[in-house]
Design a protein around this motif. Sequence first.
Motif, PDB file in Angstrom:
ATOM      1  N   PRO A 190      49.519  38.176  -5.228  1.00  0.00           N
ATOM      2  CA  PRO A 190      49.548  37.001  -6.115  1.00  0.00           C
ATOM      3  C   PRO A 190      50.274  35.809  -5.501  1.00  0.00           C
ATOM      4  O   PRO A 190      49.889  34.663  -5.732  1.00  0.00           O
ATOM      5  CB  PRO A 190      50.286  37.512  -7.363  1.00  0.00           C
ATOM      6  N   LEU A 191      51.329  36.069  -4.717  1.00  0.00           N
ATOM      7  CA  LEU A 191      52.082  34.972  -4.116  1.00  0.00           C
ATOM      8  C   LEU A 191      51.226  34.213  -3.112  1.00  0.00           C
ATOM      9  O   LEU A 191      51.228  32.978  -3.079  1.00  0.00           O
ATOM     10  CB  LEU A 191      53.342  35.515  -3.435  1.00  0.00           C
ATOM     11  N   ALA A 192      50.489  34.956  -2.304  1.00  0.00           N
ATOM     12  CA  ALA A 192      49.605  34.307  -1.328  1.00  0.00           C
ATOM     13  C   ALA A 192      48.526  33.493  -2.037  1.00  0.00           C
ATOM     14  O   ALA A 192      48.152  32.407  -1.581  1.00  0.00           O
ATOM     15  CB  ALA A 192      48.969  35.360  -0.424  1.00  0.00           C
ATOM     16  N   LEU A 193      48.057  34.012  -3.155  1.00  0.00           N
ATOM     17  CA  LEU A 193      47.049  33.285  -3.928  1.00  0.00           C
ATOM     18  C   LEU A 193      47.624  31.989  -4.479  1.00  0.00           C
ATOM     19  O   LEU A 193      46.975  30.941  -4.455  1.00  0.00           O
ATOM     20  CB  LEU A 193      46.541  34.165  -5.072  1.00  0.00           C
ATOM     21  N   ALA A 194      48.874  32.057  -4.974  1.00  0.00           N
ATOM     22  CA  ALA A 194      49.512  30.874  -5.548  1.00  0.00           C
ATOM     23  C   ALA A 194      49.821  29.825  -4.487  1.00  0.00           C
ATOM     24  O   ALA A 194      49.821  28.626  -4.773  1.00  0.00           O
ATOM     25  CB  ALA A 194      50.794  31.279  -6.272  1.00  0.00           C
ATOM     26  N   LEU A 195      50.084  30.265  -3.264  1.00  0.00           N
ATOM     27  CA  LEU A 195      50.419  29.334  -2.187  1.00  0.00           C
ATOM     28  C   LEU A 195      49.195  28.802  -1.457  1.00  0.00           C
ATOM     29  O   LEU A 195      49.312  27.880  -0.647  1.00  0.00           O
ATOM     30  CB  LEU A 195      51.351  30.022  -1.180  1.00  0.00           C
ATOM     31  N   ASP A 196      48.043  29.363  -1.742  1.00  0.00           N
ATOM     32  CA  ASP A 196      46.813  28.919  -1.083  1.00  0.00           C
ATOM     33  C   ASP A 196      46.404  27.554  -1.641  1.00  0.00           C
ATOM     34  O   ASP A 196      46.198  27.410  -2.849  1.00  0.00           O
ATOM     35  CB  ASP A 196      45.700  29.938  -1.332  1.00  0.00           C
ATOM     36  N   PRO A 197      46.296  26.528  -0.814  1.00  0.00           N
ATOM     37  CA  PRO A 197      45.915  25.199  -1.317  1.00  0.00           C
ATOM     38  C   PRO A 197      44.540  25.186  -1.974  1.00  0.00           C
ATOM     39  O   PRO A 197      44.267  24.340  -2.824  1.00  0.00           O
ATOM     40  CB  PRO A 197      45.950  24.323  -0.060  1.00  0.00           C
ATOM     41  N   ARG A 198      43.681  26.122  -1.596  1.00  0.00           N
ATOM     42  CA  ARG A 198      42.359  26.190  -2.216  1.00  0.00           C
ATOM     43  C   ARG A 198      42.466  26.566  -3.690  1.00  0.00           C
ATOM     44  O   ARG A 198      41.640  26.142  -4.499  1.00  0.00           O
ATOM     45  CB  ARG A 198      41.474  27.191  -1.469  1.00  0.00           C
ATOM     46  N   SER A 199      43.468  27.364  -4.028  1.00  0.00           N
ATOM     47  CA  SER A 199      43.668  27.734  -5.429  1.00  0.00           C
ATOM     48  C   SER A 199      44.016  26.511  -6.265  1.00  0.00           C
ATOM     49  O   SER A 199      43.501  26.327  -7.375  1.00  0.00           O
ATOM     50  CB  SER A 199      44.776  28.786  -5.549  1.00  0.00           C
TER      51      SER A 199
END
Length: 287
Positions: A190-199
Amino acid sequence: MTLAVLAALVAAFAFALSTTLHQRAAKQQQRRRALDLRLLSRLLRTRLWQLGWVPDVVGVCAHALALRYGPLTLVQPLLASGLFMAILIEAGWSRQPVHRRDLAATLVGTAGLVTFLAAADPRAGVTEPGASAWWWVAAGTVTTVAGCLLAARRAGDAARGTLLGIAAGVLYGVSAALLKAVAARWHGDPLALALDPRSWALLVVALLGVQVNQAAFQHGRLAAPLVALTLTEPVTGVLVGATAFRETLSLTGVRLPLVVGAVVALVVGVRLGASRATQDATPVLRR
């Protein structure tokens, strides 16, 4: 395969019902400008607009089921039938006959969409476009959406609904591309997802799409913005897929004239929807 067809038709009907409820809720709001930034906040407090999310959830579940058991090239054209269903739902709700021009716009546009998807035969490409590809997508999106919004400020009511519908369709199509990229990078963190600019880009584009979509529903009959939205969204997805994701389209032999004819049909469908300037007879509440 039968289950996929049935699930896709259920999804199409559910999305059509949701769209009709959202459109009627939006038309009950006072018109202020082509793009009212406070419209969405007002709609969030209306029961009719909230109720529209119930069939929306059903549609998402049915859509997922259809894609699980059927190919994308089968399911997506079937979902386009929701355009015709929505116009029938609106006519039944308002207890008025469906206008011939609305029917023509729906049938011609949907036929063009189905032909385009079938003839072009898109195939998968890369799972993650490069940064330069996303910049081109962003430039094209900003240019198209900004152009539609500027033109909508001076357009008539039905044409304004069509222009806003096109803008919303572009935003939804780009949202789908961003969702595809985010899903490809999802590995349970989830952290990587939250930090992904695409998200974050997905969140911004999707919310803007909802805002523009609701604004489009305030103008003209349901057919005008709905035809534009329903036809523009998959076309945008195909264009982004063919460029950013390097998906291939079959344009050789007899397929090329079929694709050209399909594009012409799409344009005619949108034009017919835009030229229907008569207002919906449903009473509009002023607040």
